[in-house]
Every structure is written in C-alpha cells, then in structure tokens.
Scaffold this motif. Structure first.
Motif, PDB file in Angstrom:
ATOM      1  N   ALA A 225       0.859  -1.192   0.000  1.00  0.00           N
ATOM      2  CA  ALA A 225       0.000   0.000   0.000  1.00  0.00           C
ATOM      3  C   ALA A 225       0.889   1.233   0.000  1.00  0.00           C
ATOM      4  CB  ALA A 225      -0.916   0.014   1.214  1.00  0.00           C
ATOM      5  N   TRP A 226       0.489   2.212  -0.760  1.00  0.00           N
ATOM      6  CA  TRP A 226       1.231   3.468  -0.876  1.00  0.00           C
ATOM      7  C   TRP A 226       0.437   4.584  -0.228  1.00  0.00           C
ATOM      8  CZ3 TRP A 226       5.717   4.021  -4.077  1.00  0.00           C
ATOM      9  CH2 TRP A 226       6.086   2.846  -4.750  1.00  0.00           C
ATOM     10  N   TYR A 227       1.170   5.466   0.444  1.00  0.00           N
ATOM     11  CA  TYR A 227       0.517   6.676   0.928  1.00  0.00           C
ATOM     12  C   TYR A 227       1.229   7.879   0.308  1.00  0.00           C
ATOM     13  CZ  TYR A 227      -0.861  10.542   3.892  1.00  0.00           C
ATOM     14  OH  TYR A 227      -1.295  11.774   4.322  1.00  0.00           O
ATOM     15  N   PHE A 228       0.533   8.562  -0.585  1.00  0.00           N
ATOM     16  CA  PHE A 228       1.090   9.745  -1.252  1.00  0.00           C
ATOM     17  C   PHE A 228       0.594  11.008  -0.542  1.00  0.00           C
ATOM     18  CE2 PHE A 228       0.470   6.539  -4.617  1.00  0.00           C
ATOM     19  CZ  PHE A 228       1.761   6.429  -5.103  1.00  0.00           C
ATOM     20  N   ARG A 251       1.382  15.260 -13.229  1.00  0.00           N
ATOM     21  CA  ARG A 251       2.133  14.014 -13.445  1.00  0.00           C
ATOM     22  C   ARG A 251       1.781  12.978 -12.362  1.00  0.00           C
ATOM     23  NH1 ARG A 251       8.586  12.868 -13.273  1.00  0.00           N
ATOM     24  NH2 ARG A 251       8.596  11.316 -14.921  1.00  0.00           N
ATOM     25  N   LEU A 252       1.631  13.467 -11.146  1.00  0.00           N
ATOM     26  CA  LEU A 252       1.255  12.548 -10.066  1.00  0.00           C
ATOM     27  C   LEU A 252      -0.139  11.974 -10.327  1.00  0.00           C
ATOM     28  CD1 LEU A 252       1.637  11.209  -7.289  1.00  0.00           C
ATOM     29  CD2 LEU A 252       0.859  13.339  -6.229  1.00  0.00           C
ATOM     30  N   ARG A 253      -1.046  12.819 -10.802  1.00  0.00           N
ATOM     31  CA  ARG A 253      -2.401  12.337 -11.111  1.00  0.00           C
ATOM     32  C   ARG A 253      -2.316  11.192 -12.134  1.00  0.00           C
ATOM     33  NH1 ARG A 253      -5.875   9.775 -11.805  1.00  0.00           N
ATOM     34  NH2 ARG A 253      -8.047  10.164 -12.340  1.00  0.00           N
ATOM     35  N   ALA A 254      -1.479  11.379 -13.155  1.00  0.00           N
ATOM     36  CA  ALA A 254      -1.350  10.340 -14.188  1.00  0.00           C
ATOM     37  C   ALA A 254      -0.711   9.087 -13.581  1.00  0.00           C
ATOM     38  CB  ALA A 254      -0.517  10.866 -15.350  1.00  0.00           C
ATOM     39  N   ALA A 255       0.257   9.268 -12.681  1.00  0.00           N
ATOM     40  CA  ALA A 255       0.955   8.114 -12.083  1.00  0.00           C
ATOM     41  C   ALA A 255       0.013   7.252 -11.248  1.00  0.00           C
ATOM     42  CB  ALA A 255       2.128   8.598 -11.226  1.00  0.00           C
ATOM     43  N   THR A 256      -1.033   7.868 -10.685  1.00  0.00           N
ATOM     44  CA  THR A 256      -1.935   7.075  -9.835  1.00  0.00           C
ATOM     45  C   THR A 256      -2.734   6.048 -10.656  1.00  0.00           C
ATOM     46  OG1 THR A 256      -3.666   8.770  -9.950  1.00  0.00           O
ATOM     47  CG2 THR A 256      -2.210   8.841  -8.032  1.00  0.00           C
ATOM     48  N   ASP A 257      -2.699   6.185 -11.984  1.00  0.00           N
ATOM     49  CA  ASP A 257      -3.418   5.206 -12.807  1.00  0.00           C
ATOM     50  C   ASP A 257      -2.715   3.857 -12.860  1.00  0.00           C
ATOM     51  OD1 ASP A 257      -5.485   6.885 -13.423  1.00  0.00           O
ATOM     52  OD2 ASP A 257      -4.566   7.640 -15.272  1.00  0.00           O
ATOM     53  N   SER A 275     -10.354  19.396  -9.017  1.00  0.00           N
ATOM     54  CA  SER A 275     -10.447  19.246 -10.486  1.00  0.00           C
ATOM     55  C   SER A 275      -9.621  18.052 -10.962  1.00  0.00           C
ATOM     56  CB  SER A 275     -10.073  20.539 -11.215  1.00  0.00           C
ATOM     57  OG  SER A 275      -8.693  20.752 -11.143  1.00  0.00           O
ATOM     58  N   HIS A 276      -8.496  17.756 -10.300  1.00  0.00           N
ATOM     59  CA  HIS A 276      -7.714  16.580 -10.707  1.00  0.00           C
ATOM     60  C   HIS A 276      -8.397  15.267 -10.317  1.00  0.00           C
ATOM     61  CE1 HIS A 276      -4.068  18.237 -12.354  1.00  0.00           C
ATOM     62  NE2 HIS A 276      -3.816  18.978 -11.292  1.00  0.00           N
ATOM     63  N   TYR A 277      -8.955  15.233  -9.101  1.00  0.00           N
ATOM     64  CA  TYR A 277      -9.388  13.942  -8.548  1.00  0.00           C
ATOM     65  C   TYR A 277     -10.885  13.839  -8.265  1.00  0.00           C
ATOM     66  CZ  TYR A 277      -4.403  13.133  -7.841  1.00  0.00           C
ATOM     67  OH  TYR A 277      -3.051  12.976  -8.039  1.00  0.00           O
ATOM     68  N   GLY A 278     -11.616  14.976  -8.407  1.00  0.00           N
ATOM     69  CA  GLY A 278     -13.038  14.982  -8.025  1.00  0.00           C
ATOM     70  C   GLY A 278     -13.851  13.896  -8.725  1.00  0.00           C
ATOM     71  N   GLY A 279     -13.450  13.540  -9.956  1.00  0.00           N
ATOM     72  CA  GLY A 279     -14.203  12.525 -10.687  1.00  0.00           C
ATOM     73  C   GLY A 279     -13.703  11.117 -10.423  1.00  0.00           C
ATOM     74  N   HIS A 280     -12.679  10.987  -9.584  1.00  0.00           N
ATOM     75  CA  HIS A 280     -12.130   9.643  -9.309  1.00  0.00           C
ATOM     76  C   HIS A 280     -13.096   8.882  -8.396  1.00  0.00           C
ATOM     77  CE1 HIS A 280      -9.449   6.513  -7.844  1.00  0.00           C
ATOM     78  NE2 HIS A 280      -8.630   6.823  -8.830  1.00  0.00           N
ATOM     79  N   PRO A 281     -13.290   7.587  -8.656  1.00  0.00           N
ATOM     80  CA  PRO A 281     -14.242   6.838  -7.812  1.00  0.00           C
ATOM     81  C   PRO A 281     -13.773   6.666  -6.369  1.00  0.00           C
ATOM     82  CG  PRO A 281     -13.160   5.400  -9.425  1.00  0.00           C
ATOM     83  CD  PRO A 281     -12.775   6.794  -9.787  1.00  0.00           C
ATOM     84  N   GLY A 282     -12.526   6.979  -6.094  1.00  0.00           N
ATOM     85  CA  GLY A 282     -12.027   6.847  -4.717  1.00  0.00           C
ATOM     86  C   GLY A 282     -11.893   8.175  -4.010  1.00  0.00           C
TER      87      GLY A 282
END
Ligand SMILES: C[S@@+](CC[C@H](N)C(=O)[O-])C[C@H]1O[C@@H](n2cnc3c(N)ncnc32)[C@H](O)[C@@H]1O
Length: 352
Positions: A225-228, A251-257, A275-282
């Motif tokens: 498990a990673w904690y960023f 770049r970090l947003r892309a790396a989380t994929d 705006s980067h993560y609001g649409g992410h299911p997590g």
C-alpha cells in the motif's frame, strides 16, 4: 463530542466482522510524539483513518510505502501498531532522507548522543543554517536541529528561528527541543530498523519505478500500500525545500493510474485537487485541523482531500454507497470514540 471515523466506512455496508484487529493503531496514532520531526502538514491525525482503510483491503498489507515521507508519522504509526509488516520511506529532500536513514541505522545512537549534547542557541542555529553537510550523519543532525528550532518546523531556507533573531519572544529557540525525550524516541524508533525495507533520497516517481522493478510479493502485488502526501497546491513553496509546480501535480495524477498496489493519496482541499481527482471513484474529504505559519501568520488548514484505490474498490463492490463524504476526525484533548474496522475503542487524544 463523539466522532465516528468508522461510520464513514460502514455506511451502506452490512457491518461485517473486522477483517483484522487494528485497534492498537489508535493508541499509537494519538501519540503526539510519533515522529521526532515537527512536520508542516504532518498527517499523524490521518493515521487511524488510513489504518481503517487498509484493514479493508482484500489481502493484508505487508509493505507500506511513503514516498513523500516528511515526518513519516503515518508509516511509523502503522508499523508500531503492527498494522503493516514493513515500511519503506523516500523523500526528495536530502536532509529529510538523511534523517530517516540515520534513525533506522546503527548510527541512531550517535545521533541521540549528539542531540543530548548539542548547544541549543541562536549561534548554533545560524551555524546549522549555513552548514554544507559533508556526511549523511551531519545532514541528519542538521535536519533534526533546524526542524526543532525553526518556525513551524520548516526546513525552508527562509524559515527563521523560533523566538526570532532577537530572541525576545516568550518562546525561546529551545522551546520545542526536549532533548532527552527526543533522543529516547530516536533510539526507540531505531529498534524497528529490520522492518524498514528502505529509506531513499529520491522523487516519488523513482520510488514507484524501484518498487515495480523489485517485483515484491509477486503472487500478491496488492500486499503493498502506498501513501502519497505530496506538497500542497497552495503555498507549499514556502513550507518545504522541495515543492510542486502545476505540471508535477498533473504528473502525479497520471501516475496514480498505474500504482503497483493499493494506494491512498491526501491533498489540501484546494479547487485544483478537486479538479484533478473529483471525478475519481475513490474521492472523499476528511476534516483535519492543524496550523501552519504562512506569510508570518498562523493559519488554520482544515479539510483534506483523500483519494484511494481502496475507497474506489469498496464503492465498486457496493460496500460504500456515499460520495465525497466529509469525515470529521478527533480534535486534540478530547476523549473520543473511534470505530476502527467496525469495532469501537476508547481514544483519549493528546496535546500535540
Ligand atoms: C506534505 S509533505 C509530507 C508530510 C508527511 N506526510 C508527514 O506526515 O509528515 C511533502 C513532502 O514531499 C517532499 N517532496 C517534494 N517533492 C517531492 C518529490 N518530487 N518526490 C518525493 N518527495 C517530494 C517534500 O520534501 C516534503 O517532505
């Protein structure tokens, strides 16, 4: 007041038995001295929530990686509570990486000795500020000394000494430097060194690549498990030596994929984080409370954004049916009831 962290996680679920016992995490997480570093934006208070999350993964977490280590209080809390078997730390800041590498090495007792013996004066502060460390040990001491004697624990070049250059404030330069307690804590942490996979001075990106190449837990890649906890969107360049520009956040947003394992990421609740993560299911939000000195003013930093592959999985399995909940964490000095893994434990939080 009673806050129930676990309420968030169990909402919409059939409140199963906890997968793993981790009530002891709460005891460690609420220690104010988990980390010997006073880290601006330190996430000690998020540790019970992160423990709760990782207790709900499909396989137990063996390695917990903190690639933006800073004060490393989340990794250390989980390790000491045996919620994870091992941790790995990295940070791009040379001083921070040198500190943790020394703490988790046979040089820890020399570091503790130096902390016992050093002068805690403005003269030493100036000397350390100008020092170009020639060894990792000197870098580790510089990190610790400046962290404990500078405003808000900031290692930034522009951060001044506690009490100011005139030392006329009622808080003198040594007011955050309880040398015996801190030295003892460093010795205590050093006993965990055989459970530290590595400490490296490098970017999170390199750490992702390194762990991928190590091919750890081939049969169960989800045992990692990673904690960023990257630098804030707002004002991070005033708090840390190493901060992020807009393209780094993207770049970090892309790396989380493509993270090798489960992951949890925390951010200040800034419009750009949404705006980067609001649409992410997590995606979720958590209420934290701490202060940071920015532009000579003490400011309250409150809500955090949390994004996690684990939250996304729980939602996709229908075990979590809320969206973007705001979760309230315990405040200092309050007795609170925290439900971890569906079980309630008394939690007397301490002053920080
Ligand atoms: C918000 S702080 C981490 C605080 C930490 N989670 C804690 O609880 O104390 C962000 C950290 O990221 C580090 N950092 C900045 N850019 C980095 C990068 N590209 N890769 C790795 N670490 C970086 C900074 O030196 C800083 O220590």
């Amino acid at each position: 007041m009673i806050y129930r962290i676990g309420e968030f996680m169990s909402r919409g679920t059939s409140l199963e038995e906890p997968q793993r016992e981790n009530a002891s995490v709460v005891r460690w997480c609420t220690r104010s001295d988990v980390s010997p570093l006073r880290y601006p934006g330190g996430k000690r208070k998020l540790a019970p929530f992160i423990a709760d999350l990782i207790s709900r993964t499909t396989v137990p977490i063996k390695l917990f990686v903190e690639p933006f280590a800073g004060g490393a209080s989340v990794a250390i809390s989980l390790l000491e509570a045996n919620a994870v078997e091992r941790i790995a730390l990295s940070d791009l800041d040379t001083l921070v990486a040198a500190f943790w590498n020394t703490v988790f090495s046979s040089r820890a007792s020399s570091l503790a000795d130096r902390i016992y013996d050093c002068p805690i004066t403005l003269g030493e502060w100036k000397r350390q500020k100008d020092l170009e460390p020639q060894t990792e040990f000197d870098a580790a001491f510089k990190c610790f000394f400046l962290n404990r004697t500078s405003f808000s624990g900031s290692l930034h070049n522009k951060a001044g000494p506690i009490g100011g250059m005139a030392q006329t404030s009622k808080y003198p330069i040594d007011c955050r430097f309880n040398r015996s307690k801190l030295a003892e804590r460093i010795i205590e942490l050093s006993t965990l060194r055989n459970r530290v996979q590595f400490v490296r001075k490098q970017s999170y990106y390199k750490t992702l690549g390194d762990v991928r190449r190590m091919k750890l837990f081939k049969e169960e890649p989800k045992s990692i498990a990673w904690y960023f906890d990257p630098p804030f969107f707002a004002k991070a360049n005033k708090l840390y030596h190493k901060s992020f520009v807009a393209s780094d956040h993207a770049r970090l947003r892309a790396a989380t994929d493509s993270v090798p394992g489960e992951w949890i990421l925390s951010y200040d609740d800034h419009p750009d984080a949404r705006s980067h993560y609001g649409g992410h299911p997590g995606f979720a939000r958590v209420n934290l409370q701490y202060t940071a000195r920015i532009d000579s003013q003490e400011r309250l930093v409150a809500t955090e954004v949390i994004v996690s592959s684990i939250i996304a999985d729980l939602r996709s399995r229908g075990e979590l049916n809320d969206s973007a909940a705001i979760i309230q964490l315990p405040r200092r000095r309050q007795n609170s009831l925290v439900s971890i893994g569906g079980r309630s434990v008394e939690n007397a939080t301490q002053a920080g």
